[in-house]
Scaffold this motif. Structure first.
Motif, short mmCIF file in Angstrom:
data_model
loop_
_atom_site.label_atom_id
_atom_site.label_comp_id
_atom_site.label_asym_id
_atom_site.label_seq_id
_atom_site.Cartn_x
_atom_site.Cartn_y
_atom_site.Cartn_z
N ASN A 133 0.81 -1.22 0.00
CA ASN A 133 0.00 0.00 0.00
C ASN A 133 0.85 1.27 0.00
O ASN A 133 0.44 2.29 -0.57
CB ASN A 133 -1.01 -0.01 1.15
CG ASN A 133 -0.37 -0.07 2.52
OD1 ASN A 133 0.74 -0.58 2.68
ND2 ASN A 133 -1.05 0.45 3.51
N LEU A 196 11.39 -17.50 5.23
CA LEU A 196 11.40 -17.78 6.67
C LEU A 196 12.25 -19.00 7.02
O LEU A 196 12.68 -19.15 8.16
CB LEU A 196 9.98 -18.02 7.19
CG LEU A 196 8.97 -16.90 7.00
CD1 LEU A 196 7.67 -17.26 7.70
CD2 LEU A 196 9.50 -15.58 7.54
N PHE A 205 8.48 -7.37 9.20
CA PHE A 205 7.30 -7.64 8.37
C PHE A 205 6.34 -6.47 8.43
O PHE A 205 6.08 -5.92 9.51
CB PHE A 205 6.60 -8.91 8.89
CG PHE A 205 5.26 -9.16 8.25
CD1 PHE A 205 5.18 -9.70 6.97
CD2 PHE A 205 4.08 -8.83 8.90
CE1 PHE A 205 3.94 -9.92 6.37
CE2 PHE A 205 2.84 -9.05 8.31
CZ PHE A 205 2.78 -9.60 7.04
N PHE A 362 -9.96 -1.25 5.17
CA PHE A 362 -8.93 -1.08 4.14
C PHE A 362 -9.57 -0.76 2.79
O PHE A 362 -9.30 -1.40 1.77
CB PHE A 362 -8.05 -2.33 4.05
CG PHE A 362 -6.59 -1.97 4.01
CD1 PHE A 362 -6.02 -1.18 4.99
CD2 PHE A 362 -5.77 -2.40 2.97
CE1 PHE A 362 -4.69 -0.85 4.95
CE2 PHE A 362 -4.43 -2.07 2.92
CZ PHE A 362 -3.90 -1.28 3.92
P1 NAD Z 1 -0.48 -9.33 3.57
O1 NAD Z 1 -0.37 -9.81 4.98
O2 NAD Z 1 -1.47 -9.98 2.68
O3 NAD Z 1 0.94 -9.48 2.84
C1 NAD Z 1 2.10 -8.87 3.32
C2 NAD Z 1 3.32 -9.60 2.78
O4 NAD Z 1 3.37 -10.91 3.34
C3 NAD Z 1 3.33 -9.78 1.26
O5 NAD Z 1 4.63 -9.53 0.80
C4 NAD Z 1 2.95 -11.24 1.09
O6 NAD Z 1 3.43 -11.81 -0.10
C5 NAD Z 1 3.60 -11.85 2.31
N1 NAD Z 1 3.02 -13.14 2.76
C6 NAD Z 1 1.72 -13.53 2.68
N2 NAD Z 1 1.58 -14.75 3.24
C7 NAD Z 1 2.81 -15.14 3.68
C8 NAD Z 1 3.31 -16.28 4.35
N3 NAD Z 1 2.50 -17.31 4.68
N4 NAD Z 1 4.63 -16.33 4.67
C9 NAD Z 1 5.44 -15.30 4.37
N5 NAD Z 1 5.03 -14.19 3.71
C10 NAD Z 1 3.73 -14.10 3.39
O7 NAD Z 1 -0.72 -7.77 3.67
P2 NAD Z 1 -0.93 -6.70 2.49
O8 NAD Z 1 -2.26 -6.89 1.86
O9 NAD Z 1 0.27 -6.68 1.61
O10 NAD Z 1 -0.91 -5.33 3.30
C11 NAD Z 1 -2.06 -4.77 3.88
C12 NAD Z 1 -1.99 -4.87 5.39
O11 NAD Z 1 -0.78 -4.29 5.85
C13 NAD Z 1 -3.08 -4.08 6.08
O12 NAD Z 1 -3.58 -4.82 7.17
C14 NAD Z 1 -2.36 -2.83 6.59
O13 NAD Z 1 -2.97 -2.20 7.69
C15 NAD Z 1 -1.02 -3.39 6.91
N6 NAD Z 1 0.00 -2.34 6.94
C16 NAD Z 1 0.53 -1.99 8.15
C17 NAD Z 1 1.48 -0.96 8.22
C18 NAD Z 1 2.06 -0.53 9.52
O14 NAD Z 1 3.03 0.24 9.51
N7 NAD Z 1 1.56 -0.96 10.66
C19 NAD Z 1 1.88 -0.33 7.04
C20 NAD Z 1 1.32 -0.73 5.83
C21 NAD Z 1 0.38 -1.74 5.79
#
Ligand code: NAD
Length: 457
Positions: A133, A196, A205, A362
């Protein structure tokens, strides 16, 4: 080699396919990073800073093209893509200005022939699994200080921001960061899971709670430093003495900027009953001015929902809110045409029985709830498993501070919202995460302290 298809979420069209990693290539690249890290840690800090300074200059030189790439693959309105890249420059400047003093060896005691010092040494090889995002912001919060402090970085961009991830790698390598010190790993969940399995010294992450919890479980036995920056359900309370028009304009932007796809988007609004009607009217009027459409146009404010499955989440929250008696004031449906469009959506008369007020939306959708007192507002703000940000609107500073002191959130806002500063730590409480990025702590977090006890004989 596998190919990863990349689609434009605003049109549904295939943009390109790029070679993706698999378990074998992830393992090989991780070993190369391990071998390369020791040398990188010995490169003088001034030279590592020079690399990041050149990276910054390359971003400035290519800013428009980089913004267009990000917009094509994520659906982020083009102006917001430029804003993100310009905002990143300030973050880079902060890291460059603070890294020397944040990581210099400190003498904390020196008496009678005994000296005690704290040295900051790099963690080693760190994994960065990132979200789509704000790919430059959330990635940069990790890989820039990690590289500056002498770590090698295995960087897995989101599969929804892959072209941006590859651009980041290209610019870092051209700026002098060795290929094996910053290593992009391309693919989705399976590539993240393969990462991992590698020998890593830190896992940083950014993503959803659901994925973050899976990662924490997978790493459980490993005793590797783990930081999770996760989602939120960020509340704001508008007090009875706030100006409803000003608060509504600010909060409509906070709720809908980046098509509502910010971790710190305003996700719940509570308004004192004295100004509720005026606030709701001003809020809806503001939302109606937001231009919805082609993210490549400068005039567009609401772009595409990046991940198509999120449309189902939004539909479900809308249906649930309506079934439980909420009043739909505007939107509430997908947009016709190709791509993942969702109409900006505002509900009044909501309550915490509704999914809309409990789970991260979101998307460009918000509920506004009436409250009778400050105490009720605080109780509702804290009625959540998340704790990323929270805000209060009132001209009365003492009142705002007294309220925000009671709210369980890592960042709190008085008369502002949806704001991140490189100078302040960024951290979530509860299910919004653990650990932090940004601020000088967010530089030190990529190091471990080594305690020196030195006796002169
Ligand atoms: P997501 O959890 O779907 O994916 C995040 C990352 O994890 C991606 O690179 C994905 O390929 C990877 N991933 C997915 N499954 C995995 C697994 N089993 N093992 C290892 N890696 C895996 O999240 P998203 O849709 O990319 O992002 C949106 C979310 O992120 C929202 O909840 C948002 O609030 C959060 N976010 C938080 C912050 C913060 O600073 N707190 C900042 C930006 C986004």
């Amino acid at each position: 080699m596998n190919q990863l298809p990349i689609y434009n979420p605003a049109t549904g069209e295939l943009i390109t396919e790029v070679p993706a990693d698999d378990a074998a290539s992830v393992a090989a690249k991780s070993q190369q990073a391990r071998a390369a890290q020791a040398h990188w840690a010995t490169v003088p800090l001034a030279e590592r800073k020079a690399c990041i300074t050149r990276f910054r200059a390359a971003i400035v030189a290519e800013l428009d093209a980089l913004a267009a790439t990000m917009t094509r693959e994520t659906g982020k309105p083009i102006k917001m893509s430029r804003n993100e890249l310009n905002g990143l420059l300030g973050r880079i400047d902060f890291f460059l200005a603070e890294v020397d003093s944040s990581t210099a060896t400190q003498t904390v005691f020196n008496d009678g022939g005994m000296t005690e010092q704290i040295e900051h040494i790099p963690l080693g090889v760190v994994a960065n699994i990132s979200a789509w995002n704000y790919p430059w912001f959330v990635g940069g919060n990790v890989f820039i200080p990690a590289l500056l402090t002498g770590n090698a970085v295995l960087y897995k961009p989101s599969e929804y921001a892959t072209m941006t991830g590859l651009a980041i790698a290209r610019l870092l390598h051209a700026a002098g960061v060795p290929q094996d010190v910053f290593v992009p790993l391309i693919g989705g969940a399976a590539v993240g899971a393969a990462l991992l399995e590698q020998r890593i010294d830190g896992l940083f992450f950014t993503g959803s709670y659901a994925t973050g919890a899976k990662l924490a479980q997978a790493m459980g036995q490993r005793l590797v430093k783990l930081q999770l920056e996760l989602g939120g359900k960020d509340p704001t309370y508008v007090c009875d003495d706030a100006d409803p028009q000003t608060a509504a304009e600010s909060l409509a932007d906070g709720a809908m900027y980046n098509t509502g796809q910010s971790c710190c988007s305003v996700e719940r609004i509570y308004v004192h009953e004295k100004i509720y009607d005026a606030f709701v009217a001003a809020f809806v009027a503001t939302v109606k001015t937001f231009e919805v459409g082609d993210p490549m146009l400068d005039s567009t404010y609401i772009g595409a929902i990046t991940r198509a499955p999120q449309l189902d989440v939004l539909d479900a929250q809308v249906a649930d809110a309506q079934a439980r008696g909420a009043t739909l004031l505007v939107g509430g449906h997908r947009l016709a045409g190709p791509g993942n469009g969702y109409a900006p959506t505002v509900f009044a008369n909501v309550n915490h029985g509704m999914e809309l007020m409990r789970e991260e939306s979101f998307g460009p959708i918000i509920g506004i709830q009436k409250v009778a007192s400050d105490a009720e507002a605080v109780r509702l703000m804290n009625d959540t498993r998340y704790g990323l940000t929270a805000g209060v609107f009132t001209p009365d500073e003492a009142r705002a501070k007294a309220l925000l002191a009671q709210v369980n959130a890592g960042s709190v806002y008085w008369n502002c919202c949806d704001r991140v500063s490189p100078r302040l730590p960024w951290s979530g409480y509860g299910d919004s995460g653990m650990g932090l990025t940004l601020s000088t702590y967010g530089i030190q977090t990529f190091t471990r302290p080594k305690a020196w006890h030195l006796r002169q004989v």
